[in-house]
Design a protein around this motif. Structure first.
Motif, short mmCIF file in Angstrom:
data_model
loop_
_atom_site.label_atom_id
_atom_site.label_comp_id
_atom_site.label_asym_id
_atom_site.label_seq_id
_atom_site.Cartn_x
_atom_site.Cartn_y
_atom_site.Cartn_z
N TYR A 77 61.57 55.22 23.11
CA TYR A 77 60.12 55.43 23.10
C TYR A 77 59.76 56.90 23.10
O TYR A 77 58.84 57.34 22.40
N VAL A 78 60.48 57.72 23.87
CA VAL A 78 60.02 59.07 24.16
C VAL A 78 60.38 60.09 23.10
O VAL A 78 59.71 61.12 22.96
N VAL A 79 61.44 59.88 22.33
CA VAL A 79 61.92 60.90 21.39
C VAL A 79 60.86 61.33 20.38
O VAL A 79 60.68 62.54 20.17
N PRO A 80 60.12 60.44 19.73
CA PRO A 80 59.08 60.91 18.80
C PRO A 80 58.06 61.84 19.46
O PRO A 80 57.61 62.81 18.86
N PHE A 133 50.61 71.28 26.56
CA PHE A 133 49.94 70.27 27.37
C PHE A 133 49.39 69.12 26.53
O PHE A 133 49.35 67.97 27.00
N LEU A 134 48.99 69.37 25.29
CA LEU A 134 48.27 68.38 24.48
C LEU A 134 49.02 67.05 24.33
O LEU A 134 48.37 66.00 24.33
N PRO A 135 50.36 67.01 24.19
CA PRO A 135 51.01 65.71 24.06
C PRO A 135 50.95 64.83 25.30
O PRO A 135 51.15 63.62 25.21
N TYR A 136 50.67 65.40 26.47
CA TYR A 136 50.69 64.59 27.69
C TYR A 136 49.57 63.57 27.73
O TYR A 136 49.84 62.40 28.05
N PRO A 137 48.31 63.92 27.44
CA PRO A 137 47.28 62.88 27.36
C PRO A 137 47.28 62.20 25.99
O PRO A 137 46.29 62.18 25.25
N SER A 138 48.43 61.64 25.62
CA SER A 138 48.61 60.93 24.36
C SER A 138 49.61 59.82 24.62
O SER A 138 49.96 59.53 25.77
N SER A 139 50.11 59.22 23.55
CA SER A 139 51.11 58.16 23.72
C SER A 139 52.53 58.71 23.69
O SER A 139 53.48 57.97 23.46
N ALA A 140 52.70 60.01 23.91
CA ALA A 140 54.02 60.62 23.82
C ALA A 140 54.98 60.10 24.87
O ALA A 140 56.14 59.76 24.57
N GLY A 194 41.08 54.32 32.37
CA GLY A 194 40.20 53.93 31.27
C GLY A 194 39.39 55.08 30.70
O GLY A 194 39.15 55.14 29.49
N TRP A 195 38.96 56.01 31.57
CA TRP A 195 38.12 57.11 31.08
C TRP A 195 38.88 58.06 30.17
O TRP A 195 38.28 58.84 29.45
N LEU A 196 40.22 57.97 30.19
CA LEU A 196 41.03 58.87 29.37
C LEU A 196 41.39 58.26 28.01
O LEU A 196 41.86 58.96 27.12
N VAL A 199 47.31 64.47 18.16
CA VAL A 199 48.73 64.26 18.41
C VAL A 199 49.10 62.78 18.41
O VAL A 199 50.17 62.39 17.93
N THR A 200 48.22 61.93 18.95
CA THR A 200 48.56 60.51 19.10
C THR A 200 48.91 59.82 17.79
O THR A 200 49.95 59.15 17.70
N PRO A 201 48.10 59.92 16.72
CA PRO A 201 48.50 59.23 15.48
C PRO A 201 49.79 59.77 14.90
O PRO A 201 50.56 59.02 14.28
N ALA A 202 50.07 61.07 15.08
CA ALA A 202 51.33 61.62 14.58
C ALA A 202 52.50 61.03 15.33
O ALA A 202 53.54 60.67 14.73
N ILE A 203 52.37 60.89 16.65
CA ILE A 203 53.46 60.30 17.44
C ILE A 203 53.64 58.83 17.07
O ILE A 203 54.78 58.37 16.90
#
Length: 257
Positions: A63-66, A183-190, A199-201, A210-214
């Motif tokens: 899961y985490v490598v991408p 920092f940007l990848p942390y509030p994503s699905s990385a 929920g608010w996040l 970043v999320t769609p790229a991951i």
């Protein structure tokens, strides 16, 4: 059109210069190479056993490598901001202008060098990932598409970093952009599924670049359904690139006026 060969020649020379500077800055090279590897090992071996990513993944490393690959691209690209800021502060730009070298070749050289550095660091991260259990199942088309998404983000983030380097008045200020990109990848699905976040996040995590790229990289490398994630990722990269190129050109004119 007649100036195109000259611009390309100047850009190639500037790329070589940027790579030579990187080679001399051993500390920065080691950091850019080793930090993503260390983060991947920390998440896999320290936190991986406590993170539930669902039944679609045999282990957390799958899961985490991408996400780590995108983190590596962001961190490596962000160092371009410092390099551009150092050029602007050191007065070398005035010497280049006296030699009829314009802003486009100088900035393109930094971006091309950033792309080369990122490909090296990404290859290292991917090699370590294979050693610790990552097993991609991508087809040839999947590999090509994944590389295309990754390259698009590297180039787009490198250009926006160049613009930040022109905007910052000191290399130290430009270095703050490195923290933001890390920092940007942390509030994503990385590192964890977005559904597991408060929920608010969700709104930000689902709709940041970043999320769609991951999601695209994860689906392509693991031969899973990707939906429209690759196209959304490329649209984000194209938008960032368009804004960054225009902004960097305008800022270069202002800074060198």
């Amino acid at each position: 059109m007649s100036d195109a060969p000259g611009i390309l020649t100047h850009a190639a020379v500037m790329t070589g210069r940027s790579l030579r500077i990187s080679r001399r800055n051993i500390d920065a090279v080691i950091t850019s190479l080793m930090l993503p590897v260390m983060l991947m090992l920390i998440f896999v071996y320290f936190f991986g056993g406590a993170i539930d990513t669902g039944t679609a993944y045999d282990s957390y490393v799958m899961y985490v490598v991408p996400g780590v690959l995108l983190l590596c691209a962001g961190f490596g690209s962000a160092t371009t901001a410092v390099a551009v800021s150092e050029d602007m502060k050191g007065g070398i730009i005035d010497r280049f202008r006296s030699l009829d070298v314009g802003g486009t070749p100088v900035l393109a050289g930094h971006v091309a060098a950033s792309t080369v550095r990122n490909l090296v660091s990404t290859t290292l991260v991917f090699g370590v990932a294979l050693l610790i259990g990552f097993r991609p199942a991508a087809s040839l088309g999947g590999w090509i598409a994944a590389l295309g998404v990754l390259l698009a983000y590297i180039v787009a983030l490198s250009w926006i970093s160049a613009a930040i380097g022109l905007l910052a008045r000191t290399p130290e200020a430009a270095g703050g952009f490195t923290f933001f990109m890390s920092f940007l990848p942390y509030p994503s699905s990385a590192f964890v599924p977005v559904d597991s976040m408060p929920g608010w996040l969700h709104g930000f995590a689902d709709h940041q670049p970043v999320t769609p790229a991951i999601e695209a990289l994860r689906g392509l490398l693991l031969a899973q359904p990707v939906g429209n994630a690759p196209w959304v990722a490329l649209a984000w990269a194209a938008g960032i690139l368009t804004v960054a190129v225009g902004l960097s050109g305008a800022l270069f004119k202002v800074r060198t006026a």
